[in-house]
Design an enzyme around this catalytic site. Structure first.
Site, PDB file in Angstrom:
ATOM      1  N   ALA A   1       0.833  -1.236  -0.126  1.00  0.00           N
ATOM      2  CA  ALA A   1      -0.060   0.048  -0.091  1.00  0.00           C
ATOM      3  C   ALA A   1       0.838   1.117   0.023  1.00  0.00           C
ATOM      4  CB  ALA A   1      -0.850   0.036   1.181  1.00  0.00           C
ATOM      5  N   TYR A   2       1.960   1.339   0.796  1.00  0.00           N
ATOM      6  CA  TYR A   2       2.819   2.293   0.881  1.00  0.00           C
ATOM      7  C   TYR A   2       3.558   2.543  -0.509  1.00  0.00           C
ATOM      8  CZ  TYR A   2       6.454   5.618   2.777  1.00  0.00           C
ATOM      9  OH  TYR A   2       7.247   6.482   2.936  1.00  0.00           O
ATOM     10  N   SER A   3       4.171   1.474  -0.836  1.00  0.00           N
ATOM     11  CA  SER A   3       5.322   1.665  -1.954  1.00  0.00           C
ATOM     12  C   SER A   3       4.302   1.991  -3.151  1.00  0.00           C
ATOM     13  CB  SER A   3       5.799   0.207  -2.399  1.00  0.00           C
ATOM     14  OG  SER A   3       6.644  -0.358  -1.203  1.00  0.00           O
TER      15      SER A   3
END
Length: 684
Positions: A573-575
Site C-alpha cells: 500500500a505504501y510503495s
C-alpha cells in the site's frame, strides 16, 4: 481621532535620574501610535556627565538612530558634547554629511549608537527636555489647504510654526531660533511633519505634548466622507475569496524584478476609504509626512475595477494600475533626479476599490509597516478633509525625502539576503520529524514557512518556535487535511491572504501501513492512496495554479521514499502510493517547466528519530517482514545501507533545501536518495 491619554505616573518616575527619566518619557510617547509609529519621533535631555578624563561636561542625551521609543532604554540615547554642538547655531550652512560627521565626532562614548538626524534641533532649544512626535492630529491640521491658518487658530501664540523643510541643519536652526527669540513658546509645529514641545521638567514637556495634541484633536471636525452606497462594498466572503484570488497576480506583478511578500487588510477604516469616490485624488497629494515616504512611498497604487466582484476584471485593473503607477513614478523621478540611481519602482501600498488594501515589502514583518502607516494616513486624510482639501509636500520635497542621501546610505549597510529570502514555502506534514526539520531549515535560510498539518497542537507550536527564532520571516500554521479538496483550498486561501502567494511547496505529508497483500484491507489500501498519492496531487495542483498566476517560477519538492525504486516486502500500500507520487512529480516537471516551475523528489529511508511514520505497530510489522525483533529495527536499517549511517530529518532537510533553492536552478525531474546508500534503490 481619539484624545491622547496622559500616561505619566509620579510613583514610577520618582527617583529616576536624567537618562532613566528620558527613557521613561520616551516610552510614554511611543506607547501611543497616534503620536509615534514604527521608530518615528525623537526625544532628548540635557544633563551633566563625567568624561573619560574625569571632567564634568554638559551633554545632550538624544535618541539614537533606529531605536524605537516604545521600547526605549537608557542605552538607546547616546551622549553628545553640548560645547561642540551649540556653536553650530550661528554657522552659515552645513550639508547632511558634514552635520552627521560633526555630531559623530562629538560623542562622549565613541561606540554609542549614531545620534538622531535631528540632534541639532534638540541641542539648539534651550530647554532641558525636548520631545518630538509625528502626531496624527497635528499633521491633519497642517496637511490641508488652510494648514498654517488653522494651526494659528488652534494654538495662538503657544506654538511657533516652522514651514516645511527637510529635517537637517537648517530646520534645526529654525527651531532653535524660534525657541530663543520667544521664550514663552511651548513648542513648534513643523508643517507636514509633526510637533515639538519642550520644558525644563520632563513631566511638563510630556504634559505639554499631550495637551497640544489634544488641542489638535479638538480642532478637527467630523469626518468628511463615508461609504457612498451599500453596493460598493462586497460581502465578507466574496471579499476574502477575491482578495485571495487577486493576491498572487499582484505579487507576481510587484515581484517581477525581485520577489515581495504581501499581506491583506480589510479593516473598517480601509474599506471606508477605498470606497470613497475622492480617495484616489486625495492620495495623489502624497504621503502624510516625510518619514512615511520611506516606508509607504509617495503614493499608493490603485486597483479600480468596473466590477470588483469579478476576479478577471480585478486582475486587468491590477495590471493597468501598476502601469499607471510605474508611469507616474518614472516621470516624477526623471523630473527631479540629479544623478541618483532610481530605487525599485514598485509601490508598497495597493488600494483596491471594493476589496481593501495590500501592502508589500521584502518580508512579512516589514510588510506590516506600510500597512500600519497607511491606517494613520487614512485617519489624517479623513481629518484634514473635514477642514479643507488634503495637501501634502510638494513633489520636489517628496523626492528629496525618498532620495535623501542619508537614507540611501543606510540601504548600503543592509546585510546580504539569506538564500530563501522573500520566498514563501509550504511544508505539509510539518508536525512530523521530517516536516519540522524542513520547516526549521527553510526558515533559517530566510523563507516564510507555512506549517501545514492536521495536528493543530503541534503545528502552531512549531510555527511559534520558528517565529521566535526568525522575527523577520514569521511562520504561519494552517490546518490541512491533504485528502480533502476543500481543506487544501481553504489553506491556500489563507496563505494568499497572509503572504500573497507561494514559491516553494514541500509535499511531505504521508502515512505508512505495513501488511502482506493477501491480508491487506481495502480501506487501508485506499487510505494510503488518499494520503500518499491523492494528497500530493491536491496540494501540488493548488500550488501549481498559484505559481502560474504569479508568473515568477517556483519549486515543487516531493518527499517520496526509497520504496519508489526499491519496494519492500509487506509494504504494498505504501510503495504503490508513493510510486504514484513519484510519477506525479515527473509529470509536473514536464507540465510546469515551461512556467519556470521545477519539480523534484527526495527519497529518504528509515528516518526514525521523532518520526510519526514509525509507530509501534509499523515497527512490529516491518520487523516481522524482515525476520527480526522490533527492538532491532533501527540497527537493521542502519547496517543495511552502504555507509552504515543513521539517516536523520536534518539530512532530508538539507536535500530539500538544495532542491528548493537556486542552487538547483537547472534541475527538474530529479530524484535524490537520502538513504545512506541502498544499492537496489539506485535511481536508474
Amino acid at each position: 481621532m481619539q484624545p491622547i491619554v496622559n500616561l505619566w505616573n509620579d510613583s514610577e518616575a520618582a527617583a529616576l535620574g536624567d537618562v532613566d527619566i528620558l527613557a521613561y518619557v520616551s516610552r510614554l510617547l511611543g506607547a501611543d501610535p497616534s503620536l509615534v509609529v514604527w521608530g518615528g519621533g525623537n526625544t532628548s535631555i540635557k544633563t551633566s556627565e563625567t568624561d573619560f578624563r574625569g571632567r564634568h561636561v554638559a551633554v545632550l542625551r538624544v535618541k539614537g538612530s533606529g531605536s524605537d521609543l516604545k521600547a526605549a532604554k537608557p542605552a538607546d540615547f547616546p551622549a553628545v558634547f553640548m560645547d561642540d554642538l551649540l556653536p553650530l547655531l550661528n554657522r552659515g550652512a552645513m550639508n547632511d554629511e558634514e552635520m552627521v560627521s560633526w555630531v559623530n565626532h562629538s560623542l562622549l562614548e565613541p561606540n554609542s549608537p549614531r545620534p538622531s538626524i535631528e540632534t541639532l534641533l534638540h541641542a539648539f532649544v534651550p530647554a532641558k527636555c525636548v520631545l518630538h512626535s509625528h502626531a496624527d492630529a497635528i499633521v491633519a491640521l497642517t496637511n490641508n489647504e488652510r494648514g498654517e491658518e488653522v494651526i494659528r487658530e488652534v494654538f495662538g501664540e503657544d506654538l511657533g510654526v516652522i514651514p516645511y523643510i527637510r529635517p537637517g541643519f537648517r530646520m534645526s536652526q529654525m527651531v532653535g531660533e524660534a525657541a530663543r527669540k520667544n521664550p514663552a513658546l511651548k513648542g513648534v509645529v513643523l508643517m507636514n511633519h509633526g510637533l515639538v514641545t519642550w520644558h525644563d521638567d520632563p513631566r511638563e514637556a510630556y504634559a505639554l505634548h499631550v495637551e497640544m495634541a489634544n488641542r489638535a484633536v479638538a480642532g478637527i471636525r467630523h469626518p468628511a466622507f463615508s461609504i457612498q452606497t451599500p453596493e460598493s462594498v462586497l460581502d465578507a466572503e466574496c471579499r476574502m475569496q477575491n482578495a485571495a484570488s487577486l493576491a498572487p497576480t499582484l505579487r507576481g506583478l510587484l515581484g517581477a524584478d525581485k520577489r515581495v511578500v504581501m499581506r491583506y487588510d480589510d479593516s473598517e477604516d480601509v474599506l471606508r476609504f477605498v470606497n470613497w469616490d475622492r480617495a484616489p485624488e486625495a492620495t495623489r497629494k502624497g504621503a502624510a509626512t516625510p518619514d512615511h515616504i520611506l516606508s509607504s512611498k509617495r503614493r499608493p497604487m490603485w486597483v479600480i475595477a468596473d466590477n470588483p466582484a469579478d476576479i478577471e476584471s480585478l486582475r486587468t485593473a491590477a495590471r493597468e494600475g501598476l502601469e499607471d503607477w510605474h508611469r507616474d513614478y518614472r516621470q516624477w523621478y526623471e523630473t527631479f533626479n540629479s544623478g541618483e540611481e532610481m530605487l525599485p519602482p514598485y509601490p508598497r501600498v495597493i488600494l483596491v476599490k471594493g476589496l481593501g488594501m495590500f501592502t508589500a515589502w521584502d518580508n512579512s514583518a516589514r510588510a506590516v509597516i506600510p500597512a500600519d502607516i497607511y491606517h494613520h494616513t487614512i485617519s489624517i486624510i479623513e481629518a484634514a478633509e473635514s477642514i479643507a482639501p488634503y495637501r501634502s509636500q510638494s513633489d520636489a520635497d517628496a523626492f528629496a525625502s525618498e532620495y535623501w542621501p542619508l537614507e540611501l546610505y543606510k540601504l548600503t549597510l543592509a546585510p546580504p539576503e539569506k538564500e530563501l529570502a522573500r520566498r514563501v514555502a509550504l511544508v505539509t506534514g510539518a508536525a512530523g520529524a521530517i516536516g519540522a526539520g524542513i520547516a526549521r531549515k527553510f526558515a533559517a535560510a530566510g523563507a516564510h514557512v507555512i506549517c501545514a498539518d492536521l495536528d493543530l497542537p503541534k503545528a502552531p507550536s512549531l510555527a511559534s518556535d520558528i517565529t521566535a527564532a526568525n522575527k523577520a520571516n514569521p511562520a504561519l500554521a494552517v490546518e490541512m487535511d491533504v485528502t480533502s479538496e476543500p481543506s487544501v483550498q481553504a489553506a491556500f486561501r489563507q496563505i494568499a491572504l497572509a503572504y500573497g502567494g507561494i514559491d516553494i511547496l514541500v509535499s511531505n505529508a504521508g502515512i505508512a501501513h505495513s501488511c502482506p497483500i493477501d491480508c491487506l484491507e481495502l480501506a487501508d489500501w485506499q487510505r494510503s492512496l488518499d494520503v500518499n498519492a491523492t494528497g500530493h496531487f491536491l496540494v501540488a495542483r493548488e500550488a501549481l495554479r498559484m505559481m502560474k498566476q504569479q508568473g515568477t517560477g517556483g519549486s515543487l519538492v516531493f518527499i517520496a521514499t526509497k520504496n519508489v525504486t526499491s519496494p519492500g516486502k509487506d509494504f504494498a500500500a505504501y510503495s504503490a502510493a508513493k510510486s504514484a507520487e513519484a510519477q506525479l512529480a515527473k509529470v509536473l516537471a514536464l507540465e510546469a517547466g515551461p512556467f519556470g516551475i521545477r519539480s523534484n523528489m527526495v527519497n529518504p529511508d528509515a528516518v526514525f528519530e521523532g518520526s510519526g511514520l514509525w509507530s509501534d505497530e509499523v515497527r512490529e510489522q516491518r520487523a516481522k517482514a524482515q525476520g527480526i525483533r522490533p527492538e532491532e529495527i533501527e540497527e537493521f536499517y542502519r547496517k543495511r545501507n552502504i555507509l552504515q549511517a543513521n539517516v536523520t530529518a536534518e539530512d532530508v532537510a538539507e536535500a530539500a533545501l538544495f532542491l528548493a533553492s537556486d542552487r538547483s536552478a537547472k534541475t527538474t525531474g530529479a530524484m535524490i536518495p537520502v538513504d545512506g546508500g541502498i544499492k537496489d534503490a539506485f535511481p536508474r
